[in-house]
Design an enzyme around this catalytic site. Structure first.
Site, PDB file in Angstrom:
ATOM      1  N   CYS A   1     -11.626   1.921 -15.325  1.00 26.84           N
ATOM      2  CA  CYS A   1     -12.502   3.121 -15.030  1.00 26.84           C
ATOM      3  C   CYS A   1     -10.999   3.957 -15.218  1.00 26.84           C
ATOM      4  O   CYS A   1     -10.821   4.948 -14.186  1.00 26.84           O
ATOM      5  CB  CYS A   1     -12.719   3.754 -14.192  1.00 26.84           C
ATOM      6  SG  CYS A   1     -13.818   5.609 -13.777  1.00 26.84           S
TER       7      CYS A   1
ATOM      8  N   GLU B   1       0.867  -1.487   0.011  1.00 24.79           N
ATOM      9  CA  GLU B   1      -0.072   0.109  -0.343  1.00 24.79           C
ATOM     10  C   GLU B   1       1.118   0.870  -0.108  1.00 24.79           C
ATOM     11  O   GLU B   1       0.842   2.010  -0.934  1.00 24.79           O
ATOM     12  CB  GLU B   1      -0.185  -0.188   1.443  1.00 24.79           C
ATOM     13  CG  GLU B   1      -2.252  -1.405   1.554  1.00 24.79           C
ATOM     14  CD  GLU B   1      -3.088  -0.742   0.641  1.00 24.79           C
ATOM     15  OE1 GLU B   1      -3.185   0.353  -0.362  1.00 24.79           O
ATOM     16  OE2 GLU B   1      -4.015  -2.047  -0.245  1.00 24.79           O
TER      17      GLU B   1
ATOM     18  N   CYS C   1     -17.765  -2.528 -17.433  1.00 26.71           N
ATOM     19  CA  CYS C   1     -17.625  -1.922 -15.756  1.00 26.71           C
ATOM     20  C   CYS C   1     -18.691  -2.755 -15.192  1.00 26.71           C
ATOM     21  O   CYS C   1     -19.972  -2.489 -15.781  1.00 26.71           O
ATOM     22  CB  CYS C   1     -17.839  -0.304 -15.414  1.00 26.71           C
ATOM     23  SG  CYS C   1     -17.369   0.464 -14.365  1.00 26.71           S
TER      24      CYS C   1
HETATM   25 FE1  SF4 Z   1     -15.511   4.535 -14.144  1.00 24.42          FE
HETATM   26 FE2  SF4 Z   1     -17.948   2.298 -14.521  1.00 24.42          FE
HETATM   27 FE3  SF4 Z   1     -18.469   4.980 -14.737  1.00 24.42          FE
HETATM   28 FE4  SF4 Z   1     -17.706   4.268 -16.889  1.00 24.42          FE
HETATM   29  S1  SF4 Z   1     -19.358   3.171 -16.306  1.00 24.42           S
HETATM   30  S2  SF4 Z   1     -16.952   6.580 -15.544  1.00 24.42           S
HETATM   31  S3  SF4 Z   1     -15.786   2.473 -16.489  1.00 24.42           S
HETATM   32  S4  SF4 Z   1     -17.550   4.030 -13.154  1.00 24.42           S
END
Ligand code: SF4
Length: 486
Positions: free
Chosen positions: A257, A117, A267
């Site tokens: 992301c 970490e 996602c």
């Molecule tokens: Fe990020 Fe998922 Fe939102 Fe797209 S959908 S902006 S990848 S958190």
């Protein structure tokens, strides 16, 4: 996101305590520091201080539009479940994860995660892997690290940057050994209380995910937004798998992301992501900025070409401070054991504390007279007496060197606790050595194809001043002086 939860796994799962933890947290890093007083639990409930804290907390809660919060427990549970299911399938095979899974001893496991970490703060996974592996081979337990010297720590950390992290890590392990009987705290709260330096910060990847998921468009480094992100992270973390949840959030930010090209279609939390919703339903944008509230949204104007990458807002960075140094690489080419180069140690606190570097002088500006300035400074600092290497030298008696300086062979230099900048300086120096293939990154000594007998050039006018200090002391072995400016 509180990172070190992974260290003690499910033992940290205390659902009911999450609210209190948010209140207790105090910042420990320059990154994403929430303002501690806003959520601190008073040590004396019912006192005026406690009431003031509660009032502050209410103001803070009221200051954030509900749009940037999770609506209810169902939504939070869905987020956790989706993220963890995805993580179980998609997670990358990384050494610290393997270690956390395979290690039965809680203290060893906590230490292994702690190291990872700390190393991962401000540093990419690809860079950390090699350092982490070597670190754990050298110091597999916190007792091992506690017994190491700062010099060794700096040496292994060299090149990873942000050197204070290594020092803090070692200091923490010493505290565990000396004050906690060698056992890591078993809960996040005790960890925070006893080892405040051991707790992580809201990692950059997690900041990005949270800002997008809750459409937070204001500067994530501002106090208000930091507090809010901290609060969200505490709210979301899975009490049964806090470590995995933490890793999963970071993994999502690192692989899906991503800053510029988020893969929203892959996602796992897409259905809960407000940034994604905003892209799909731009008509809602007019209703976001709630009148009369201090909002963390603040993301106008919307850039259509960026899509979800409108979040988070890029923090305004202070321009880096420029500093001009004239740096001297001083070597004894024919010392016993090979060429030796002179290094001095930096002060034990501050930037690059304790690391070794070439003697240097700070210049007012990048000017043409830097050699002269450097030599004048060196005359004062190093002129008398002259310090040859601390090894028998062509039959001469070893001579001591002043504190804070030492002579190293080239091999020693490359493994010593020196910064990347100094290694670059040395490369420049080597490339400009007489007889070296200029432009090559390898020196005449390290590249057989370029080997020529080094020719000792007559010193120029600037060098004469310093060289004159060596001639009387070194009748047979002439040091070579070159300087490089950075
Ligand atoms: Fe990020 Fe998922 Fe939102 Fe797209 S959908 S902006 S990848 S958190």
């Amino acid at each position: 996101m509180r990172k070190l939860r992974a260290a003690v796994g499910s033992n940290l799962g205390k659902q009911a305590a999450s609210q209190e933890r948010r209140k207790k947290r105090a910042p420990n890093s320059s990154q994403a520091k929430p303002s501690a007083p806003k959520g601190r639990i008073s040590e004396c409930p019912g006192t005026p201080a406690d009431l003031a804290n509660q009032q502050e907390e209410k103001i803070f809660q009221a200051s954030v539009s509900p749009y940037h919060l999770f609506r209810n427990r169902t939504e939070i549970t869905a987020f956790r479940k989706s993220l963890l299911s995805w993580y179980d399938i998609e997670k990358r095979d990384l050494p610290w994860r393997r270690q956390a899974e395979d290690e039965a001893d809680l203290d060893r496991r906590a230490y292994a995660v702690w190291v990872s970490e700390v190393m991962l703060q401000q540093t990419q996974v690809a860079t950390v892997i090699n350092y982490y592996t070597r670190w754990m081979q050298k110091w597999p337990t916190l007792q091992n690290l506690a017994n190491a010297s700062l010099e060794e720590v700096n040496q292994l950390w060299a090149g990873l940057g942000y050197y204070s992290r290594g020092r803090r890590l070692q200091k923490g392990t010493r505290k565990v050994v000396e004050e906690l009987g060698g056992h890591m705290p078993r809960t996040a709260d005790t960890l925070q209380q006893l080892l405040p330096g051991a707790t992580g910060v809201v990692d950059g990847n997690v900041v990005r995910v949270l800002c997008r998921v809750r459409a937070i468009g204001a500067d994530p480094k501002s106090t208000l937004v930091s507090q809010h992100l901290w609060s969200l992270a505490q709210q979301l973390v899975d009490p049964n798998r806090p470590g995995d949840f933490n890793q999963a959030a970071m993994e999502l930010g690192a692989t899906v992301c991503t800053p510029q090209w988020p893969l929203c279609s892959q996602c796992p939390v897409q259905s809960l992501c407000r940034a994604r919703q905003r892209v799909e339903q731009e008509q809602f944008s007019a209703s976001w900025n709630l009148q009369g509230t201090l909002d963390v949204e603040d993301c106008k104007p919307w850039n259509h070409t960026l899509g979800v990458a409108n979040f988070p807002r890029k923090a305004s960075h202070r321009p880096p401070r420029k500093e001009y140094l004239a740096i001297c690489v001083l070597e004894q080419p024919r010392a016993l054991g090979g060429t030796h180069i002179l290094l001095v140690q930096r002060p034990s606190s501050g930037l690059l504390a304790g690391l070794w570097e070439f003697p240097s002088v700070t210049l007012e500006h990048s000017g043409q007279h830097q050699h002269k300035d450097l030599l004048q400074k060196l005359e004062l600092d190093w002129a008398s007496p002259c310090y040859p290497p601390p090894v028998p030298w062509r039959g001469q008696t070893p001579v001591t060197i002043p504190p804070g300086a030492r002579w190293l062979t080239r091999e020693e230099f490359h493994t010593a606790a020196v910064s990347t900048a100094m290694k670059k300086v040395f490369r420049v120096y080597e490339d400009h050595q007489p007889g070296t293939c200029k432009g090559s990154k390898r020196s005449q000594l390290s590249s057989p194809s370029c080997q020529k007998k080094p020719s000792w050039k007559k010193p120029n006018r600037g060098q004469q001043v310093l060289d004159s200090f060596f001639w009387p002391h070194v009748p047979t072995d002439t040091p070579s002086l070159n300087s490089a400016a950075q």
